[in-house]
Design a protein around this motif. Sequence first.
Motif: not given
Lengths: 322, 195, 245
Positions: A72-73, A76, A124, A127-128, A130-134, A139, A143, C89, C92, C98
């Motif tokens: 993960a990031d 974030i 946000l 969103l963060m 969802g993205w940062a979890s790897a 994800l 989305l 959006f 992604m 990452i």
Amino acid sequence: MNDVLDVALRLLLVFVLFLVLPLLVGQTEHKVMAHMQGRLGPMYAGGFHGWAQLVADGVKFAQKEDIVPAGADRRIFQLAPALALLPYLLVLLVIPIGPSESAVGQHIDAGIFYVLAVMGVGVLGSLMAGWASANKFSLLGGLRTAAQLLAYELPMLLAAASVAMAAGTVSLGGILNAWEWWWLPWQIIGALVFFTAGLAELQRPPFDAPIADSEIIFGAYTEYTGLRFALFLLAEYAGIVIVCGLTTVLFLGGWHGPWGADGLGWVWTLLKTAVLAFVVIWLRVSYPRLREDQLQKLSWTVLIPLALAQIALTGIVKVAIQ
Amino acid sequence: MAPIPGSGLAKGLAVTLRTMTKKTVTAQYPETQPELPPRTRGVIGLFEENCTVCMLCARECPDWCIYIDSHKETMPPAAPGGRERSRNVLDRFAIDFSLCMYCGICIEVCPFDALFWSPEFEYAETDIHELTHERDKLREWMWTVPEPPALDPGAEEPKEIAAARKTADKLEAQQAAEAEAARGQQTAREQEGPA
Amino acid sequence: MITTTSVLAATGPGFLSPSGVEIAFLLVGVVTLGAAVITVTTKQLVHAALWLVVALGGLAVEYLLLTAEFIAWVQVLIYVGSVVVLLLFGLMLTRAPIGRSPDADSGNRPVALAVAVAAGAALVWVVVDAFRHTWIDLEGPVQGSTEVTGRILFQHWVLPFEALSVLLLAALVGAIVLSRKNAAAAEPGTTGGPGSAGEPGRPNPGRRTRTPGRPAKETRSRPAQEAPGRPPTADPSEPPQKEQR
């Protein structure tokens, strides 16, 4: 000195409300949902009908290990829950619960804009996360969250704009001062649109495709555990309080009531908010989850035209009155 | 008639609201005991006095979970000068409830009605070995076995009662016949006497 | 809080003895500038988008400090709440690894820098030139408050406002037209295969009634082909078809 004390007291009060009201809603959800399903719900924690269940949950969450996935990031990932929760606290600050000047944390001139803007920021956080979890499920959840926000922000804004048009002001207190009982039937479509869109923005069932547990585990929050997960949950329930409170203030007349308007206004506000929160829970129990395409379709082909129609109606009536 | 749009949604809400006003179905088990049907198959009780150590139950058990130990005892002859009788005496009767699958075959096959279903179900243990319950425990459970259910109105009499009644009737008839015969003799003698 | 800051800004001391608001303005400005620089220099795509949030939020705070409350909240609502979400959006949906993406760097840095400097210079020049002789009346209602902004917008600037809305509407309609055109172009390719290209001799009754897409063509072609014989044979095929449903 007195001013400082006043501000500090207000902030403290808002903060306490922010911590207590979501827990109340959560406990109500436990019990109401259980009874709607023919169950009893929590019965043991605290002794009397499980009143301390959420406190026990909080203790449990606090004891859990705070895990960050290896891929993960990190920063974030850790920042996301705070960003999801904080906006709701900021919104609670400006919701007026009583008619007097002192019954609001902070009066803001462009209240509607402030509220909607800050609520949009909360997404946000999801969103963060969802993205940062790897994690591909996270994800996907992120989305879906983004798509849902984009779809439902518009009808919400339009419905709020209708009330602002009717009142001739964008300040929440100003709207309530201008409110008359016949606004209720006049703005009913806008109220429905606003409430529905608010539900969707909170990702509450039946609009919970972003966290659909049978499809994508828990969406953006899949990798979270412990206190950070609890923060996300708290954000959801705080969101319920906020959306119900906003619907009350914008469409149901806030502190106005059939009787006892002076002095007891805040009771009316809280009562209406509580009823709406019950409706939120009720909807969750009654309806199945909407599919992702149904979600988008509902927003773009039903809610937005309805909101536009409400705005047109508002304009016509407004001109007719003058 | 076309349904009003949204009536389905309203119906869904109505269902949940109605359920909320009804009594819940949750069983508060440790606080309140469940109301079990009278013939509940909870555990197997042993009526020791009826057991003849015929071993049928142990043999029929699909799991081999019944353990029976016994020894022979010699009984003194019933009549003086007669032959001595030998009899099986039960030493151990145990059922391993960690193996038992509650099929009830042992109860079915017992020819002397020594095994019964009891509705007792709270016999969980923390160690699997402790689930092998010995005869004293099985005898205790026997007290929880309910009365046999009442027969349906107009049903045939149970076999044993029918047999007993038959014997009683026969006995009665016999006594009546004897009495009749005795009376007949007496009257005959009386008639003969004066003649 | 906000009203007090506006009052402070209006009655504060001169330029060389900065008030608290001015110091805050400068600090937030530095943060905003830093966030903006990181936005364009970071190698991590999503981080760039998130630093953009910081930059835009910083701008909103600057608006607030300049007592332009309405603009501030609209900035948050539109840019942070919608534009960045749309950006994320899109990221992604396409690619958002990452970690660093080495190809995130553009090769023509000097050109980009030149364009940026030119754009910045043009903006500064326009603003300075436009407001060189404009005096803001500090005595009246606070400039930038919702009421004043609305009044100015809908009294002095109605025409540009409406022109802008027409422009947006045109963009909206254009987007719809573009997407619909694509859908129409894709349709013959998918439906043209099995159904409509069938042999002329074989009637395809199931197809005929179930594709509402092109009723005109079908009804026109079939009677012309087999006007005398077909109706009786087509009719018996109707009942089983209903049963299928």
